[in-house]
Design a protein around this motif. Structure first.
Motif, PDB file in Angstrom:
ATOM      1  N   GLN A  17       1.351   7.975  -2.738  1.00  0.00           N
ATOM      2  CA  GLN A  17       1.100   7.342  -1.246  1.00  0.00           C
ATOM      3  C   GLN A  17       1.789   8.149  -0.257  1.00  0.00           C
ATOM      4  O   GLN A  17       1.235   8.765   0.712  1.00  0.00           O
ATOM      5  N   ALA A  18       2.959   8.531  -0.381  1.00  0.00           N
ATOM      6  CA  ALA A  18       3.732   9.386   0.241  1.00  0.00           C
ATOM      7  C   ALA A  18       3.051  10.853   0.274  1.00  0.00           C
ATOM      8  O   ALA A  18       3.030  11.504   1.584  1.00  0.00           O
ATOM      9  N   ASP A  19       2.665  11.453  -0.768  1.00  0.00           N
ATOM     10  CA  ASP A  19       1.860  12.661  -0.748  1.00  0.00           C
ATOM     11  C   ASP A  19       0.640  12.605  -0.005  1.00  0.00           C
ATOM     12  O   ASP A  19       0.408  13.586   0.925  1.00  0.00           O
ATOM     13  N   GLN A  20      -0.097  11.551   0.002  1.00  0.00           N
ATOM     14  CA  GLN A  20      -1.432  11.300   0.849  1.00  0.00           C
ATOM     15  C   GLN A  20      -1.189  11.319   2.248  1.00  0.00           C
ATOM     16  O   GLN A  20      -1.875  11.665   3.150  1.00  0.00           O
ATOM     17  N   ALA A  21      -0.060  10.554   2.606  1.00  0.00           N
ATOM     18  CA  ALA A  21       0.321  10.322   3.876  1.00  0.00           C
ATOM     19  C   ALA A  21       0.729  11.597   4.632  1.00  0.00           C
ATOM     20  O   ALA A  21       0.506  11.849   5.681  1.00  0.00           O
ATOM     21  N   MET A  22       1.459  12.566   3.735  1.00  0.00           N
ATOM     22  CA  MET A  22       1.785  13.769   4.290  1.00  0.00           C
ATOM     23  C   MET A  22       0.442  14.610   4.353  1.00  0.00           C
ATOM     24  O   MET A  22       0.478  15.356   5.476  1.00  0.00           O
ATOM     25  N   LYS A  23      -0.480  14.590   3.423  1.00  0.00           N
ATOM     26  CA  LYS A  23      -1.878  15.363   3.621  1.00  0.00           C
ATOM     27  C   LYS A  23      -2.237  14.708   5.050  1.00  0.00           C
ATOM     28  O   LYS A  23      -3.149  15.508   5.709  1.00  0.00           O
ATOM     29  N   ASN A  24      -2.591  13.583   5.095  1.00  0.00           N
ATOM     30  CA  ASN A  24      -2.990  12.844   6.344  1.00  0.00           C
ATOM     31  C   ASN A  24      -2.562  13.516   7.603  1.00  0.00           C
ATOM     32  O   ASN A  24      -3.071  13.842   8.773  1.00  0.00           O
ATOM     33  N   LEU A  25      -1.214  13.544   7.542  1.00  0.00           N
ATOM     34  CA  LEU A  25      -0.513  13.904   8.630  1.00  0.00           C
ATOM     35  C   LEU A  25      -0.807  15.363   9.222  1.00  0.00           C
ATOM     36  O   LEU A  25      -0.849  15.928  10.082  1.00  0.00           O
ATOM     37  N   GLN A  26      -0.945  16.246   7.882  1.00  0.00           N
ATOM     38  CA  GLN A  26      -0.903  17.435   8.141  1.00  0.00           C
ATOM     39  C   GLN A  26      -2.449  18.020   8.629  1.00  0.00           C
ATOM     40  O   GLN A  26      -2.562  18.621   9.485  1.00  0.00           O
ATOM     41  N   ALA A  27      -3.488  16.914   8.230  1.00  0.00           N
ATOM     42  CA  ALA A  27      -4.589  17.231   8.906  1.00  0.00           C
ATOM     43  C   ALA A  27      -4.789  16.772  10.355  1.00  0.00           C
ATOM     44  O   ALA A  27      -5.356  17.566  11.298  1.00  0.00           O
ATOM     45  N   VAL A  28      -3.696  15.757  10.874  1.00  0.00           N
ATOM     46  CA  VAL A  28      -3.925  15.498  12.278  1.00  0.00           C
ATOM     47  C   VAL A  28      -3.169  16.508  13.073  1.00  0.00           C
ATOM     48  O   VAL A  28      -3.541  16.910  14.111  1.00  0.00           O
ATOM     49  N   SER A  59       9.479  -5.069   5.773  1.00  0.00           N
ATOM     50  CA  SER A  59       9.135  -6.271   4.992  1.00  0.00           C
ATOM     51  C   SER A  59       7.624  -5.812   4.726  1.00  0.00           C
ATOM     52  O   SER A  59       7.271  -6.442   3.301  1.00  0.00           O
ATOM     53  N   ALA A  60       6.818  -5.421   5.281  1.00  0.00           N
ATOM     54  CA  ALA A  60       5.371  -5.144   4.804  1.00  0.00           C
ATOM     55  C   ALA A  60       4.718  -3.925   5.623  1.00  0.00           C
ATOM     56  O   ALA A  60       5.252  -3.628   6.583  1.00  0.00           O
ATOM     57  N   LEU A  61       3.719  -3.294   5.179  1.00  0.00           N
ATOM     58  CA  LEU A  61       3.050  -2.297   5.920  1.00  0.00           C
ATOM     59  C   LEU A  61       1.457  -2.396   5.728  1.00  0.00           C
ATOM     60  O   LEU A  61       0.897  -3.272   4.820  1.00  0.00           O
ATOM     61  N   PRO A  62       0.652  -1.995   6.690  1.00  0.00           N
ATOM     62  CA  PRO A  62      -0.762  -2.276   6.659  1.00  0.00           C
ATOM     63  C   PRO A  62      -1.410  -1.814   5.292  1.00  0.00           C
ATOM     64  O   PRO A  62      -1.023  -0.841   4.483  1.00  0.00           O
ATOM     65  N   ARG A  63      -2.384  -2.695   4.845  1.00  0.00           N
ATOM     66  CA  ARG A  63      -3.001  -2.338   3.624  1.00  0.00           C
ATOM     67  C   ARG A  63      -2.225  -2.454   2.396  1.00  0.00           C
ATOM     68  O   ARG A  63      -2.759  -2.069   1.288  1.00  0.00           O
ATOM     69  N   GLY A  64      -0.964  -3.137   2.520  1.00  0.00           N
ATOM     70  CA  GLY A  64      -0.309  -3.187   1.251  1.00  0.00           C
ATOM     71  C   GLY A  64       0.482  -1.877   0.874  1.00  0.00           C
ATOM     72  O   GLY A  64       1.000  -1.678  -0.002  1.00  0.00           O
ATOM     73  N   ALA A  65       0.431  -0.992   1.840  1.00  0.00           N
ATOM     74  CA  ALA A  65       1.201   0.348   1.574  1.00  0.00           C
ATOM     75  C   ALA A  65       2.642   0.427   1.138  1.00  0.00           C
ATOM     76  O   ALA A  65       3.395  -0.677   1.616  1.00  0.00           O
ATOM     77  N   LYS A  66       3.062   1.313   0.496  1.00  0.00           N
ATOM     78  CA  LYS A  66       4.534   1.294   0.246  1.00  0.00           C
ATOM     79  C   LYS A  66       5.317   2.036   1.062  1.00  0.00           C
ATOM     80  O   LYS A  66       6.412   2.094   1.256  1.00  0.00           O
ATOM     81  N   VAL A  67       4.473   2.894   1.753  1.00  0.00           N
ATOM     82  CA  VAL A  67       5.354   3.903   2.684  1.00  0.00           C
ATOM     83  C   VAL A  67       4.467   4.213   3.886  1.00  0.00           C
ATOM     84  O   VAL A  67       3.139   4.334   3.882  1.00  0.00           O
ATOM     85  N   GLU A  68       4.928   4.509   5.197  1.00  0.00           N
ATOM     86  CA  GLU A  68       4.182   4.839   6.201  1.00  0.00           C
ATOM     87  C   GLU A  68       5.168   6.032   7.018  1.00  0.00           C
ATOM     88  O   GLU A  68       6.322   5.836   6.767  1.00  0.00           O
ATOM     89  N   ILE A  69       4.337   7.047   7.285  1.00  0.00           N
ATOM     90  CA  ILE A  69       5.242   8.037   7.954  1.00  0.00           C
ATOM     91  C   ILE A  69       4.670   8.439   9.257  1.00  0.00           C
ATOM     92  O   ILE A  69       3.463   8.595   9.677  1.00  0.00           O
ATOM     93  N   GLU A  70       5.517   8.892  10.392  1.00  0.00           N
ATOM     94  CA  GLU A  70       4.805   8.849  11.803  1.00  0.00           C
ATOM     95  C   GLU A  70       5.598  10.339  12.299  1.00  0.00           C
ATOM     96  O   GLU A  70       7.129  10.269  11.677  1.00  0.00           O
ATOM     97  N   MET A  71       5.181  10.943  12.979  1.00  0.00           N
ATOM     98  CA  MET A  71       5.901  12.179  13.474  1.00  0.00           C
ATOM     99  C   MET A  71       5.605  12.393  14.999  1.00  0.00           C
ATOM    100  O   MET A  71       4.591  12.165  15.638  1.00  0.00           O
TER     101      MET A  71
END
Length: 160
Positions: free
Chosen positions: A85-96, A144-156
């Motif tokens: 999930q962290a890897d995909q979040a980083m790929k998503n951030l990279q795209a943005v 306590s919780a993140l959208p869609r039951g995610a385990k990690v969320e990253i913002e930049m």
């Protein structure tokens, strides 16, 4: 005037100072001309799942919305746990970032949200594959919780 400022107390004075600084950040040299805010949109990252933008560009700053490990093709969380999930979040951030004409080298601040702080080391391993020294300033917090039951969320936040 100075007597009135002193009687406001430190909390109110701080609030007024922040309001003045915040207001100045959206005016051209304090002259009242609004700065342009531009939404960043890319189909390479998941669509926003609410009333927000994937990113916002203003002058030289890019604010990226938090990304979880959603696969932009399926809209579902990737399988494989926190690291995947962290890897995909980083790929998503990279795209943005790419859509905003920026990249990881220009990131100045990162915030990581974890549903289990014990995943800190796992996320660090993934994070280190994408970012190089000098590393951005960073905060990591357990939630306590993140959208869609995610385990990690990253913002930049990045510069252009």
């Amino acid at each position: 005037m100075s007597g009135r400022v002193k009687s406001m107390g430190p909390s109110l004075l701080l609030l007024l100072s922040v309001a003045v600084l915040f207001g100045a950040a959206f005016t051209e040299e304090g002259r009242g001309a609004s700065r342009k805010l531009v939404a960043v949109v890319t189909g390479v990252a998941p669509k926003a799942i609410g009333p927000y933008s994937q990113g916002i560009v203003t002058d030289d700053l890019i604010f990226l919305a938090g990304q979880v490990g959603l696969d932009p093709k399926t809209g579902g969380l990737v399988e494989g746990g926190t690291a995947a999930q962290a890897d995909q979040a980083m790929k998503n951030l990279q795209a943005v970032l790419k859509a905003a004409n920026s990249d990881f080298e220009k990131v100045v601040k990162t915030t990581i949200f974890l549903t289990d702080i014990n995943d800190f080391a796992v996320v660090n391993e993934v994070y280190a594959k994408y970012l190089k020294q000098p590393y951005p300033a960073r905060s990591t917090v357990q939630v306590s919780a993140l959208p869609r039951g995610a385990k990690v969320e990253i913002e930049m936040v990045a510069v252009r």
